[in-house]
Design an enzyme around this catalytic site. Structure first.
Site, PDB file in Angstrom:
ATOM      1  N   GLU A 197       0.807  -1.219   0.000  1.00 24.45           N
ATOM      2  CA  GLU A 197       0.000   0.000   0.000  1.00 24.45           C
ATOM      3  C   GLU A 197       0.841   1.271   0.000  1.00 24.45           C
ATOM      4  O   GLU A 197       0.356   2.339  -0.321  1.00 24.45           O
ATOM      5  CB  GLU A 197      -0.953  -0.001   1.208  1.00 24.45           C
ATOM      6  CG  GLU A 197      -0.283  -0.029   2.570  1.00 24.45           C
ATOM      7  CD  GLU A 197       0.173  -1.431   2.952  1.00 24.45           C
ATOM      8  OE1 GLU A 197       1.042  -1.525   3.830  1.00 24.45           O
ATOM      9  OE2 GLU A 197      -0.314  -2.405   2.361  1.00 24.45           O
ATOM     10  N   ASP A 237      24.925  19.937 -29.154  1.00 28.21           N
ATOM     11  CA  ASP A 237      25.593  20.865 -30.061  1.00 28.21           C
ATOM     12  C   ASP A 237      26.976  21.171 -29.501  1.00 28.21           C
ATOM     13  O   ASP A 237      27.292  20.839 -28.349  1.00 28.21           O
ATOM     14  CB  ASP A 237      24.753  22.143 -30.195  1.00 28.21           C
ATOM     15  CG  ASP A 237      25.191  22.988 -31.388  1.00 28.21           C
ATOM     16  OD1 ASP A 237      26.102  22.565 -32.125  1.00 28.21           O
ATOM     17  OD2 ASP A 237      24.616  24.074 -31.572  1.00 28.21           O
ATOM     18  N   ASP A 296      19.346  24.355 -27.569  1.00 26.34           N
ATOM     19  CA  ASP A 296      18.752  25.605 -27.092  1.00 26.34           C
ATOM     20  C   ASP A 296      18.253  26.501 -28.217  1.00 26.34           C
ATOM     21  O   ASP A 296      17.793  27.605 -27.973  1.00 26.34           O
ATOM     22  CB  ASP A 296      19.763  26.379 -26.250  1.00 26.34           C
ATOM     23  CG  ASP A 296      21.005  26.790 -27.042  1.00 26.34           C
ATOM     24  OD1 ASP A 296      21.141  26.371 -28.216  1.00 26.34           O
ATOM     25  OD2 ASP A 296      21.846  27.523 -26.490  1.00 26.34           O
ATOM     26  N   ASP A 326      16.833  23.156 -32.946  1.00 29.07           N
ATOM     27  CA  ASP A 326      16.941  21.958 -32.111  1.00 29.07           C
ATOM     28  C   ASP A 326      15.579  21.396 -31.711  1.00 29.07           C
ATOM     29  O   ASP A 326      15.503  20.295 -31.174  1.00 29.07           O
ATOM     30  CB  ASP A 326      17.738  22.270 -30.836  1.00 29.07           C
ATOM     31  CG  ASP A 326      19.174  22.649 -31.125  1.00 29.07           C
ATOM     32  OD1 ASP A 326      19.766  22.026 -32.024  1.00 29.07           O
ATOM     33  OD2 ASP A 326      19.701  23.566 -30.473  1.00 29.07           O
ATOM     34  N   ASN A 351       6.397 -14.333   2.497  1.00 29.43           N
ATOM     35  CA  ASN A 351       5.343 -14.437   3.509  1.00 29.43           C
ATOM     36  C   ASN A 351       4.247 -15.396   3.070  1.00 29.43           C
ATOM     37  O   ASN A 351       3.694 -16.150   3.881  1.00 29.43           O
ATOM     38  CB  ASN A 351       4.747 -13.056   3.779  1.00 29.43           C
ATOM     39  CG  ASN A 351       5.647 -12.194   4.634  1.00 29.43           C
ATOM     40  OD1 ASN A 351       6.566 -12.698   5.273  1.00 29.43           O
ATOM     41  ND2 ASN A 351       5.408 -10.894   4.632  1.00 29.43           N
ATOM     42  N   ASN A 369       2.771  -5.684   9.485  1.00 27.99           N
ATOM     43  CA  ASN A 369       2.860  -5.104   8.147  1.00 27.99           C
ATOM     44  C   ASN A 369       2.933  -3.588   8.202  1.00 27.99           C
ATOM     45  O   ASN A 369       3.685  -2.954   7.454  1.00 27.99           O
ATOM     46  CB  ASN A 369       1.656  -5.563   7.325  1.00 27.99           C
ATOM     47  CG  ASN A 369       1.795  -5.202   5.862  1.00 27.99           C
ATOM     48  OD1 ASN A 369       2.838  -5.418   5.254  1.00 27.99           O
ATOM     49  ND2 ASN A 369       0.747  -4.628   5.284  1.00 27.99           N
ATOM     50  N   ASP A 395       6.036  -1.269   6.836  1.00 25.58           N
ATOM     51  CA  ASP A 395       5.833  -0.211   5.854  1.00 25.58           C
ATOM     52  C   ASP A 395       6.383   1.119   6.353  1.00 25.58           C
ATOM     53  O   ASP A 395       6.965   1.898   5.587  1.00 25.58           O
ATOM     54  CB  ASP A 395       4.338  -0.070   5.540  1.00 25.58           C
ATOM     55  CG  ASP A 395       3.836  -1.181   4.627  1.00 25.58           C
ATOM     56  OD1 ASP A 395       4.662  -1.746   3.894  1.00 25.58           O
ATOM     57  OD2 ASP A 395       2.633  -1.482   4.664  1.00 25.58           O
TER      58      ASP A 395
END
Length: 892
Positions: free
Chosen positions: A316, A358, A635, A639, A703, A728, A732
């Site tokens: 989760e 470039d 730039d 380009d 698990n 759990n 987490d």
């Protein structure tokens, strides 16, 4: 007067009565259609705009009426809606269903724990996205687009933010500009626009000033320019008609606000892993339910336990971890002068293995100085400098570094400044990327005679020579002019070649005298010119270029130079910065190649010269077709096609508008060192996300194996649903610090590609390792501590609760690095502190006063000695499997 008494929109809607076929219906069509069919002075009169533009009072009134000239912005989202978006992901929905089922099953503790997990995931994601949004807004302001506008009382063109434009503003356009609003042209010179963003048409469209025919759709009118398009060549002035969401582009953007954005490659891969885990949970939970129910005949308990297993298999925190890691990566990149416009572009940044760039400004200092001004045969000539200065001074298009260098040189005392002050401009032919030259028509005083009108042309050597048929001779050759025959052409080219080999960029200067009666000029007049000479510019290599190239090579990134410049100049610069050029591929060579041929040649070459914008785009596509992740750094307007074609477009904050708009990432400093820092940060962000995904999948798989075995053979549940949920949740929480973790240097040396199939392989290899020691814990509690019947199940469950939590926490350190944890690689202080806190809390919970609330009990002292052996064995086996896995598959 009727127009002035009513708002313009009302007037135009009433007069036009709607839209034309092919147009977007509504008031915008009416505005533009009316403006296109009337003379510029009529449009200016209706918009109450004078020669000097609008005054401050008019601007304020129109900004209040129409709002800012912004597009694509949704209305502010209320807090409850942002919270809802933070909640809305498949894992939270699944957990909500599980919480509801637990509540219906009267398991209030499980309902509370699952609710806490959902709330934690939602709130952390909400906070991280709010921070990311504020950071992105602040960073976006650094690269905001501007417009050139005339407003009273300032009687000159000025730069303002594009969002401040209003209807009636007079704007100026030149090559490289993005059109800032929908506007009616007032005057135009050789104006060509790319309207592919609106029409999909690849070829530029020429624009004119004359009124168009009534009944023609607005997009087909040649005297209108539209927001979002860009100027390819030429110059123009225009009056703004529609801004913001009332513009054509704005309305199109508004219609797509509710359209779901498709995720990038990485996020699509994350989503695929997410749904794989959900399907895994939905398959395993019913299996656990059946086994537990059949072995213990308590179907309610089996149902609640299977729900807890489903929760344990659900990662989760995955959406929150991904969001927070990307957001943190964007902020860290900003500190390194890299602005991320799209968060999921960070993964492509880290995966990039080819960088196309470039030469100018990246390998060189981008501070060009005029170094030589010679006649056609290499003799210094002040006359050439004077002509070049007139051309640079009077042209009104896109002034590049070469023009600035000429003018700065003259300002410092070079050239005939008095003659330049007496000259006056008649007309000009703007620069474009096909001709690669530009010309101005100048009236020169004639000592009592009528002014002499001279067309002064300046541009690339080859392109200027194609329109010359004469050459001005040196003084030692007798002076005067001669026909440019093959012998003289060879001498002039030998001169330019010598200058190129010195590392100079060479520009040719040519002239043609036109009759005094000529008050304008066209491209057709660029013929029969006399070559006068050359001006040479020096752009020294950057001091940082050579070390930056070494760093990029050390990080597995090939650098390919794509330039429109002369091959000899580019080769000289590359040698100076330590980039072996090898053989050079020219634009003319590329034109003769098929896509398959170009793919092979693009992989083999590192230097490409004399390219036009489409050549660059083809090279980028060829490299991508060859399996490379390609970044393009550019730039300029030329380009833009390659920026869009690349996996990741990179530009700089000083780039032209269209280049910044096309880029995914903006550098606040045009330096390859800054770019390399950004690449490393992108790889760091990717590695930290990959850690969580690997840990979650392998831990979940382990698990499941343990629970299935325990459910089949134990006369009681190996862990109560509430205990499994709490375990759990604590695991987490320990992983929320992963976005702040450090990454081993050797993991950052090579590009990182997203490999979803490798996730499954990793899960199958490392998941069973934890199951081995879960079974060892079961044996320990059953045979050593006598927890072998339902009356002593609390002791068994407490022992597996602590062992399971500590092994899962140890996984965080074992699988975060291919090295030996704590010895060869140490986690960040934040991650160490978080996991240590969870270990302490996990041991304290069954030993402290809250144990009875979770149906746990205190463990005997001897248990912790056995626990130490289990953890040691787990670490050793995991390390052994890790070594075998790395030898077989590699770590990434």
């Amino acid at each position: 007067m009727h127009f002035r008494r009513k708002p313009l929109l009302d007037v135009l809607v009433s007069r036009t009565g709607g839209s034309q076929p092919g147009d977007r219906p509504g008031i915008v069509t009416a505005d533009l259609a009316w403006a296109a069919c009337h003379r510029p002075d009529e449009v200016l009169a209706v918009l109450e705009s004078g020669p000097q533009g609008l005054d401050a009072a008019q601007v304020r009134a129109r900004q209040d009426r129409d709002g800012p000239n912004d597009i694509g912005h949704e209305a502010p989202v209320p807090i409850w809606m942002r919270l809802w978006h933070g909640y809305l992901n498949p894992f939270n929905l699944l957990l909500t269903v599980l919480a509801l089922l637990s509540w219906l099953g009267m398991d209030l503790e499980a309902t509370l724990v699952i609710g806490t997990m959902v709330a934690l995931s939602t709130l952390v994601r909400f906070v991280q996205e709010e921070r990311s949004h504020r950071s992105a807004g602040a960073l976006q302001a650094l690269v905001s687009t501007t417009a050139t506008v005339m407003r009273e009382p300032v009687t000159r063109w000025q730069e303002i933010a594009q969002r401040d434009l209003v209807a009636g503003d007079r704007i100026a356009l030149a090559a490289g500009d993005m059109v800032p609003a929908d506007a009616r042209l007032l005057d135009a010179r050789d104006l060509f626009l790319s309207e592919s963003a609106l029409t999909g048409e690849a070829l530029p469209v020429e624009k004119f000033v004359a009124p168009g025919p009534a009944g023609t759709p607005a997009l087909a009118q040649r005297n209108l320019v539209f927001m979002g398009t860009n100027v390819v060549s030429g110059t123009a002035t225009a009056v703004v008609v529609c801004t913001g969401e009332r513009s054509w582009f704005g309305a199109l953007a508004a219609s797509t606000l509710d359209t779901e954005v498709q995720p990038g490659t990485f996020l699509a891969g994350v989503n695929s892993v997410s749904w794989m885990l959900i399907r895994f949970a939905m398959t395993m939970a019913p299996l656990v339910f059946l086994i537990s129910g059949l072995t213990r005949h308590d179907w309610l308990e089996a149902f609640l336990f299977s729900l807890s297993v489903a929760v344990g298999l659900t990662p989760e925190m995955l959406p929150m971890i991904v969001t927070s890691t990307l957001a943190r990566g964007a902020v860290r990149l900003a500190r390194r002068k890299v602005v991320v416009k799209r968060l999921d572009a960070i993964q492509n940044f880290g995966a990039m293995d080819v960088l196309c760039t470039d030469k100018t400004g990246t390998l060189t200092q981008d501070r060009i100085a005029l170094s030589r001004h010679t006649d056609a045969f290499g003799t210094p000539s002040e006359a050439v400098l004077g002509l070049a200065a007139l051309n640079s001074r009077f042209q009104t298009g896109l002034k590049n570094l070469l023009d600035r260098a000429v003018l700065e040189h003259v300002d410092l005392g070079g050239g005939d400044q008095q003659g330049a002050e007496l000259a006056r401009k008649i007309d000009e032919i703007p620069f474009d990327f096909q001709r690669r030259r530009m010309s101005v028509l100048v009236a020169q005083p004639g000592d009592g005679l009528p002014d002499r009108h001279e067309l002064i042309c300046k541009g690339a050597v080859e392109e200027v020579l194609t329109v010359c048929d004469r050459v001005r001779m040196s003084v030692h050759d007798g002076g005067g002019e001669r026909r440019l025959d093959a012998e003289l052409l060879a001498r002039t080219l030998a001169c330019t070649g010598a200058l190129n080999r010195e590392g100079l960029r060479v520009v040719a200067v040519a002239v043609r005298t036109l009759p005094p009666s000529r008050l304008d000029c066209t491209v057709a007049d660029e013929a029969g010119l006399t070559l006068v000479g050359y001006i040479g510019f020096l752009d020294p290599p950057r001091d940082s270029a050579a070390p930056a190239l070494r760093r990029l090579a050390g990080h597995g990134i090939q650098v390919k130079v794509l330039t429109g410049d002369n091959a000899l100049v580019t080769e000289g610069v590359c040698r100076q910065v330590g980039l072996p050029p090898g053989s050079i591929l020219l634009g003319t060579d590329i034109e003769a190649m098929s896509d398959a041929e170009l793919q092979a040649e693009a992989a083999r070459h590192h230097l490409f010269a004399k390219l036009d914008p489409m050549h660059k785009q083809r090279i980028v596509r060829a490299l991508r077709a060859g399996g490379h992740v390609v970044g393009f750094l550019g730039d300029g307007i030329n380009d833009a096609p390659a920026l869009r074609a690349a996996d990741i477009g990179i530009s700089v904050d000083s780039a032209v508008d269209i280049a910044r708009e096309a880029a995914d990432i903006i550098l606040l400093e045009k330096s390859l060192l800054v770019l390399d820092d950004g690449v490393i940060e992108g790889r760091t962000t990717f590695c930290n996300m990959l850690k969580y995904i690997r840990m979650t999948t392998s831990s979940s798989f382990g698990n499941v194996l343990s629970v299935l075995l325990a459910s089949a053979f134990l006369p009681f549940l190996p862990m109560l649903p509430l205990q499994l949920l709490v375990q759990n949740l604590m695991y987490d929480i320990s992983q929320t610090a992963l976005p702040f973790d450090r990454v081993d240097d050797d993991l950052l040396e090579r590009p990182l590609a997203w490999n979803p199939s490798g996730i499954g392989r990793f899960m199958l290899c490392f998941g069973p390792v934890s199951s081995v020691f879960d079974l060892a814990t079961f044996a320990l509690m059953w045979w050593v501590f006598g927890a072998d019947d339902p009356t002593r199940q609390s002791l068994f469950q407490s022992g597996w609760f602590v062992a399971g939590l500590l092994t899962q926490t140890l996984v965080v350190h074992l699988l975060r690095t291919p090295r030996i944890p704590f010895v060869q690689s140490r986690a960040s202080a934040t991650l160490l502190a978080m996991t240590a806190a969870i270990v302490v809390a996990g041991v304290w919970l069954p030993m402290g006063p809250l144990a009875s609330h979770f149906r746990l009990q205190a463990l005997p002292a001897a248990y912790f000695g056995w626990l130490g052996l289990i953890l040691l064995g787990y670490g050793m086996l995991a390390t052994l499997v890790k070594r075998i896995y790395i030898r077989r598959f590699g770590w990434q």
